[in-house]
Structures are given as C-alpha cells and as structure tokens.
Design an enzyme around this catalytic site. Structure first.
Site, PDB file in Angstrom:
ATOM      1  N   ARG A  38       2.897   6.230  14.920  1.00 32.88           N
ATOM      2  CA  ARG A  38       3.666   6.234  13.681  1.00 32.88           C
ATOM      3  C   ARG A  38       5.076   6.801  13.904  1.00 32.88           C
ATOM      4  NH1 ARG A  38       1.160   8.648   8.186  1.00 32.88           N
ATOM      5  NH2 ARG A  38      -0.424   7.070   8.530  1.00 32.88           N
ATOM      6  N   GLU A 161       5.780   2.610  -4.949  1.00 37.51           N
ATOM      7  CA  GLU A 161       6.049   1.784  -3.778  1.00 37.51           C
ATOM      8  C   GLU A 161       6.785   0.519  -4.187  1.00 37.51           C
ATOM      9  OE1 GLU A 161       2.600   1.272  -1.231  1.00 37.51           O
ATOM     10  OE2 GLU A 161       1.989   3.285  -1.838  1.00 37.51           O
ATOM     11  N   PHE A 222      -1.984   8.518 -17.447  1.00 43.07           N
ATOM     12  CA  PHE A 222      -1.385   7.889 -18.634  1.00 43.07           C
ATOM     13  C   PHE A 222      -0.876   6.478 -18.312  1.00 43.07           C
ATOM     14  CE2 PHE A 222      -0.717  10.779 -22.349  1.00 43.07           C
ATOM     15  CZ  PHE A 222      -1.537  11.799 -21.910  1.00 43.07           C
ATOM     16  N   CYS A 272      -2.878   5.407  -5.682  1.00 48.53           N
ATOM     17  CA  CYS A 272      -2.784   6.581  -6.555  1.00 48.53           C
ATOM     18  C   CYS A 272      -3.659   6.548  -7.800  1.00 48.53           C
ATOM     19  CB  CYS A 272      -1.338   6.782  -6.991  1.00 48.53           C
ATOM     20  SG  CYS A 272      -0.241   7.027  -5.600  1.00 48.53           S
ATOM     21  N   GLN A 274      -6.392   5.008  -9.185  1.00 48.38           N
ATOM     22  CA  GLN A 274      -7.833   5.218  -9.205  1.00 48.38           C
ATOM     23  C   GLN A 274      -8.197   6.591  -8.645  1.00 48.38           C
ATOM     24  OE1 GLN A 274     -10.647   2.220  -8.825  1.00 48.38           O
ATOM     25  NE2 GLN A 274     -11.777   3.178  -7.171  1.00 48.38           N
TER      26      GLN A 274
END
Ligand code: UPG
Length: 469
Positions: A38, A161, A222, A272, A274
């Site tokens: 990476r 993203e 939300f 994010c 779930q």
C-alpha cells in the site's frame, strides 16, 4: 514545525493527510502503514485508491511535506499529533458478533504508540469508533506512560468517497471532541489551528469526546435512514402508481426536510452506513435500550428488503424464470466515482440472480474482475437479518463473466440492470444495445438514471425504482 503522523493509509487517512499537507505548508505530514504494498502504491504514479482530484493533491506535496512510509515507529515517535485511521470492521465472532466494532487494530496502534513515544502526544481518533472508545484508548496509553502526557481527541471524518477531495476542501463542518480539562482544551486548540489554515472558524465545532464520537454514528444513521425511508416509499409508489421522484421532489422542497439523500435506489452500500448503524444498535442494546436498537435495525432491514425486491422484480417480470438467461449488470461499485465495493448492493443483487441460475455479464469502469470474483464468493455474515441470498458456489462462478465494456455486457442479454449510477451509463447508445439484445429486452434501472420514456420508444421494457410502468 508541527509534525503530524497518520497511522493507516486507507480511504480516509490518505486523502485527509494529503489535503492537510496541501493546505498547511508549515506542517510535516507522514502517513504510515504496515502494508508495504500500500505504501509503495502511495509513492508511485498509480495511487492505491481512485478518488477524483487526489492525484494532483498528492503530486503537489509528496516529498515536500507529505511522506508515505512503512517506518511506523520512527514517525510515531517524532510526531506531535498522531491520527489513527485504521479500520474497525464489524466483529464476526464472539461477544457482539455481527454488530460490535472490532477494535483489534485500534488497540495494537495504541499499544505501539505507548511503546515508542518519548514526548507528549495528541492522539486523534479519525476512524469511526463506538462511543467511549477514547476511554479505552486512554487507559492503554496511560497504563505505562513513563510520565508522558497523552490527550485523546475525537475528530471523525465526514468525507464521502468519490467526492473526498471536495469534501475535505470545503467541509460542512469539522468536529473536534476532547476532554473538558485545561490540557484537553489545549489539545483541541492545537488541532483546530491545523484546520483553521483553510476551514472558516465557525465551521469548526468543538465538543466533549463522547458527543464527537456519537455524532459520527448519528450522522451516518440519519443519512441512511433517509434512504431507507424513501426506498420504503418507492415500494408503495410501485403499488399505487405514484412516482417516487415526484414524491421525493415534493417532500424535499420542504426546507425542514431538504432535497439531499432522497434518491430512491436499489439500496445503500459502502463501508460506513451498515457498519455504523450496527454499531449504534449494539451500543443501544448494551445500554438496555431495546426499542431504540430495534428502530435503527429497521433501517438496515428495509435496505435488505429493497435489494431483495429488486431481484424479485427482475425474476417475476422475466416470466418467473431467469434460469440460463444472460443478464448484463452495469456497475458494481457501491456508488459512482469510486472503485470501492464494500457492502455494495451489487453483491446481494448478483448473488440473488445467480441463485435463480442467471448468467451474468458484469461491467464496472473502476472495479477489477478479481475484485468482483472475490466479492461474489465471500460469505456474507448473517446477524439477525438473514438474506435468502447465498454466496456463490464454484459452479455458479462459471455463470459470471466480467467484461470491459457496457456493449459487450449487453450483447445477447435478455435483461440489463443498472446497479451503479456511473455517468457513462446515462450516455450509452441504447439503440445499439437494444439491437444486440434478445427480445423482449428488459432494463431494470436500480438508480433511476436512464430516460425511461426514450428507452420505451426504442422498444425496451423498462422498470425503474418506484415509478409506474
Ligand atoms: N445513496 C442512495 N440515495 C441517496 C444517497 C445515497 O441510495 O439519495 C447511496 C449511495 O449510492 C451509496 C450509499 O447511499 O451506496 C452511501 O453514499 P454516500 O454517503 O455518498 O457515500 P460514503 O462514501 O459511504 O459516505 C458516508 C457518509 C460520509 C461518511 C462516510 C463514512 O456520507 O459522511 O464520512 O459514509 O462514514
């Protein structure tokens, strides 16, 4: 010169640090990761993640005040401010399996910081963590502190993203939570000074630690809740002849509600929503708040329902059988402008279609064939919302081909389904696609991006989400 080190060179750490380096020439930023591959990629011309605008930012700062390195200990020990941006996946076994966040990486990062530090540090929670994580981290850090003063801050990331760089350049708000002590407030000010290089002061919100941690989970819950609400409405629209786009337009015009995050879709995905809701559910349960937990759980259940509904609609409209039929799948990423497939609705939809023995030809401009094969053979963790959809067996693997062109995917197909809203899918030559498909030719638009009227004129049978036929 202030020195910043970020542990974790992923979707959040990489872009965030690149923008801090760009906006704060007087700050030295090091992004560290234990993955050699990476870091090598971050130091190369082909960055490990696709994000519009990221290349330019990295090119401008890399080697000047932005460095990517695997020498984790050196950079951690030299830094004044350490961001921790490691991943916090959902636990798959043990206590809280399927809901609680797995803090293994976080804990080892904290232990490493405690081991190598020789001077005072501000440690910033960047990755989303459950409320009260800071307390645990504090305990690990101070356990053997050798007289070093650690201040923990929570500075959750709100970037999405695909728009990460824009979100970082012009954030709606920056949230910084810290201890309500003099040292805590001093640490908040130090981090605030970094963001103040480009973010207007009134957009930097300072709170206590727990409010900052909870606000992140709350914001995502939300947002996801709005999508599940409009998706629930889309089912009712299909049953009544209402059009969900008209309904969401009318509802969104109420300024108290607003127009954003009201696009009906095949379902939300991404790393994010779930995960964070499951986390919230778990925290509620741990606090004995069963009703509150069930309320948020329902947001996820409606999302699963929406994906199932999409598959069922494909099967039922294609004369109750898709066995052996070729179906073109356009888009696999969880949304446009990213190659990320984590929790993408495409996985459940494809597995559902494969379960009914369809042959799939999948095209996504940014997702590799390898990734798609991996995602489809992965076992999905069932908590208490079991989907009927099972992962692919080796035989059903043979039913999948990944192609590099939408036209190739559609050739000889009986149906075409759009899972991701890539702009290029709006501009395809649908006449050419129609001519190459089996008849009757079906389109299932999971993102409501095609002009259904025009496609019907060509001869397609078009199903959109929440719209009359
Ligand atoms: N989506 C819809 N309808 C809408 C809006 C979004 O179906 O009206 C879908 C979208 O296609 C995607 C999912 O919802 O599958 C999530 O989209 P989005 O929120 O844009 O992407 P993320 O990159 O996952 O960003 C979310 C939060 C961001 C947070 C991040 C990580 O928006 O604020 O930082 O998750 O926690």
């Amino acid at each position: 010169m202030v020195k910043i080190c970020c542990i974790g060179a992923g979707y959040v750490g990489g872009p965030t640090m690149a923008v801090i380096a760009l906006k704060c020439p007087s700050v030295e930023v090091a992004v560290v990761d234990i993955s050699v591959a990476r870091i090598t990629a971050w130091n190369s011309d082909v960055l490990p993640i696709y994000e519009p605008g990221l290349d330019e930012v990295v090119k401008q700062c890399r080697g000047k005040n932005l460095f990517f390195s695997t020498d984790v200990e050196k950079h951690v020990s030299e830094a004044d401010i350490i961001f921790v941006s490691v991943n916090t996946p959902t636990k798959t076994r043990g206590l809280g399996a399927g809901k609680a966040a797995d803090l293994t990486y976080w804990e080892s990062a904290a232990r490493m910081i405690a081991d190598v530090s020789k001077s005072d540090k501000i440690v910033v929670e960047k990755s989303t963590v459950p409320v009260k994580t800071a307390e645990a981290i504090e305990r690990i850090l101070t356990h053997n502190s050798k007289g070093i003063n650690y201040q923990i801050l929570s500075n959750p990331e709100f970037l999405a993203e695909g728009t990460a760089i824009q979100d970082l350049f012009r954030p709606d708000r920056v949230l910084i939570g810290g201890r309500e002590t003099t040292e805590g407030q001093k640490a908040i000010q130090a981090l605030k000074a970094v963001y103040a290089h480009w973010v207007p002061e009134e957009r930097i919100i300072c709170t206590n630690l727990w409010s900052a941690e909870l606000s992140k989970l709350a914001a995502n819950a939300f947002l996801a809740q709005r999508i599940s609400s409009v998706n629930a409405m889309s089912a009712l629209c299909e049953a009544t002849g209402a059009d969900v786009s008209q309904v969401s337009h009318a509802v969104g015009k109420d300024t108290r509600i607003g127009p954003k995050f009201l696009n009906a879709s095949v379902g939300f995905g991404g790393s994010c929503f779930q995960k964070d809701i499951l986390n919230l559910v778990y925290i509620c349960e741990c606090n004995g708040l069963t009703e509150v937990a069930n309320y948020w759980k329902q947001v996820i259940k409606v999302n699963d329902y929406q994906k199932n509904r999409f598959v069922n609609r494909i099967v039922s409209s294609m004369f109750n059988t898709i066995s052996g039929k070729k179906i073109a799948v356009l888009g696999f990423a969880f949304k446009k402008d990213t190659g990320d497939t984590r929790e993408t609705p495409a996985i459940d939809v494809c597995n559902g279609l494969l379960g009914d023995k369809a042959r799939l030809s999948i095209y996504d401009p940014e997702v590799t064939a390898d990734q798609i094969q991996r995602d489809l053979s992965m076992k999905k963790f069932d908590w208490d919302h079991p989907l009927h959809l099972q992962p692919m067996s080796p035989t059903s693997m043979k039913q999948v081909s990944v192609v590099w062109d939408a036209y190739e995917a559609a050739k000889d197909a009986h149906g075409l389904c759009i899972i991701t809203e890539w702009d290029e899918f709006k501009k395809l030559d649908y006449k050419r696609i129609f001519d190459s498909m089996q008849k009757p030719a079906f389109v299932f638009d999971g993102r409501n991006i095609v002009n259904a009227e025009k496609l019907r004129e060509i001869g397609f049978i078009v199903y959109s989400i929440g719209k009359p036929l």
